[in-house]
Design an enzyme around this catalytic site. Structure first.
Site, PDB file in Angstrom:
ATOM      1  N   ASN A 106       1.024  -1.172   0.073  1.00 26.85           N
ATOM      2  CA  ASN A 106      -0.059   0.086   0.017  1.00 26.85           C
ATOM      3  C   ASN A 106       0.916   1.237   0.075  1.00 26.85           C
ATOM      4  O   ASN A 106       0.242   2.240  -0.359  1.00 26.85           O
ATOM      5  CB  ASN A 106      -1.085   0.136   1.189  1.00 26.85           C
ATOM      6  CG  ASN A 106      -1.778   1.284   1.274  1.00 26.85           C
ATOM      7  OD1 ASN A 106      -2.752   1.564   0.821  1.00 26.85           O
ATOM      8  ND2 ASN A 106      -1.198   2.201   2.353  1.00 26.85           N
ATOM      9  N   TYR A 172       4.740   9.594 -11.336  1.00 25.70           N
ATOM     10  CA  TYR A 172       3.814   8.782 -10.698  1.00 25.70           C
ATOM     11  C   TYR A 172       2.886   7.825 -11.747  1.00 25.70           C
ATOM     12  O   TYR A 172       2.784   6.835 -11.416  1.00 25.70           O
ATOM     13  CB  TYR A 172       2.666   9.777  -9.919  1.00 25.70           C
ATOM     14  CG  TYR A 172       1.670   9.099  -8.976  1.00 25.70           C
ATOM     15  CD1 TYR A 172       2.126   8.725  -7.872  1.00 25.70           C
ATOM     16  CD2 TYR A 172       0.556   9.120  -9.367  1.00 25.70           C
ATOM     17  CE1 TYR A 172       1.179   8.165  -6.809  1.00 25.70           C
ATOM     18  CE2 TYR A 172      -0.487   8.441  -8.502  1.00 25.70           C
ATOM     19  CZ  TYR A 172      -0.260   8.234  -7.354  1.00 25.70           C
ATOM     20  OH  TYR A 172      -1.080   7.551  -6.219  1.00 25.70           O
ATOM     21  N   VAL A 205      -9.269   9.031  -3.080  1.00 25.28           N
ATOM     22  CA  VAL A 205      -9.764   8.527  -1.872  1.00 25.28           C
ATOM     23  C   VAL A 205      -9.834   9.600  -0.815  1.00 25.28           C
ATOM     24  O   VAL A 205      -8.397  10.418  -0.320  1.00 25.28           O
ATOM     25  CB  VAL A 205      -8.845   7.196  -1.349  1.00 25.28           C
ATOM     26  CG1 VAL A 205      -9.639   6.732  -0.150  1.00 25.28           C
ATOM     27  CG2 VAL A 205      -8.971   6.161  -2.609  1.00 25.28           C
TER      28      VAL A 205
END
Length: 275
Positions: A106, A172, A205
């Site tokens: 994660n 990214y 999120v």
């Protein structure tokens, strides 16, 4: 609709980047389902990351939240960009609990900008954390899973950035796209040993440090992204999903219900990627 429950009693789960946000929710959700949980976060501020990484106090809170579920917890701090730290983390988990059944990759960072201004240092910190770290973690977890006779689950958190192009984040984007190739290759290599390997691609999120940083970039950045890529979800009035939406998907992929699901890129994105 009924609640979905899982039983991970007797299983051992290792979650990286677990000091807060999505990592903490994933770790605590496995504890709630009966697992013993090892948690990791970096042991110092990461250079070139414009927001604070998980603190000692935050990781300790994750441990306390796991233990509040009646589960055993192990805290293993370390820099996942360094193989020695990764090897130590996996070994400590196995020494404490005797085995490792589920690895959740994660940990991630976000340090981006226009390609003409992006420094080599900011490229390296993102690519090494987002792409190299899960490779190292998966390598050492898989060794154990194979040596003990096979069986196991590896779930890596990617992003909708793995599915589309988004401006001002070439480091990214490159790393998250690389995760897709990584898990598909590992899925083929590890299937003969009964180990499944999958990735989840969340949209924005809520209640995560990374999203807070992106919001701090201001409306000009969001305007550019939305003009080219559209809104983060297709549901009216929904800008972000919640950490629990991701943790549910992780537990499903780690469960026996998904025993033959491998090499899958699973969007948990409110329809973002279907536009």
């Amino acid at each position: 609709m009924g609640n979905v429950t899982y039983d991970f009693t007797g299983e051992v789960v290792l979650v990286t980047g677990a000091a807060r946000g999505m990592g903490r929710e994933i770790a605590v959700s496995f504890a709630r389902a009966g697992a013993q949980v090892a948690v990791n976060d970096v042991d110092a501020q990461v250079e070139h990351v414009p927001y604070a990484t998980g603190t000692v106090e935050e990781l300790a809170q994750t441990v306390a939240d796991i233990e509040a579920q009646g589960a055993e917890a192990l805290e293993v701090r370390g820099d996942l960009r360094r193989e020695a730290d990764v090897e130590r983390m996996v070994a400590a988990t196995i020494e404490r609990f005797g085995r490792l059944d589920v690895l959740v990759n994660n940990a991630g960072v976000y340090s981006c900008g226009p390609v003409t201004e992006l420094t080599e240092e900011r490229w390296d910190v993102v690519v090494d954390t987002v792409l190299k770290a899960p490779f190292l973690c998966s390598k050492h977890a898989a060794r154990h899973m194979i040596e003990r006779g096979g069986g196991g689950r590896i779930v890596t958190i990617s992003s909708t950035s793995a599915l589309v192009g988004i401006p001002d984040q070439v480091n990214y984007q490159s790393a998250k796209h690389g995760v897709v190739g990584q898990i598909r290759t590992l899925a083929l290599e590890l299937a003969p040993h009964g180990v499944t390997v999958n990735t989840i691609c969340p949209t924005a999120v809520a209640d995560t440090a990374m999203l807070d940083h992106v919001i701090d970039l201001g409306p000009e950045y969001f305007g550019k992204v939305n003009a080219l890529c559209g809104a983060s979800t297709v549901f009216p009035g929904l800008d972000c999903i919640e950490t629990r939406d991701v943790s549910h998907a992780v537990r499903w992929l780690a469960s026996d219900a998904a025993r033959y699901v491998t090499g899958v890129v699973l969007p948990v994105d409110g329809g973002f990627s279907c536009k």
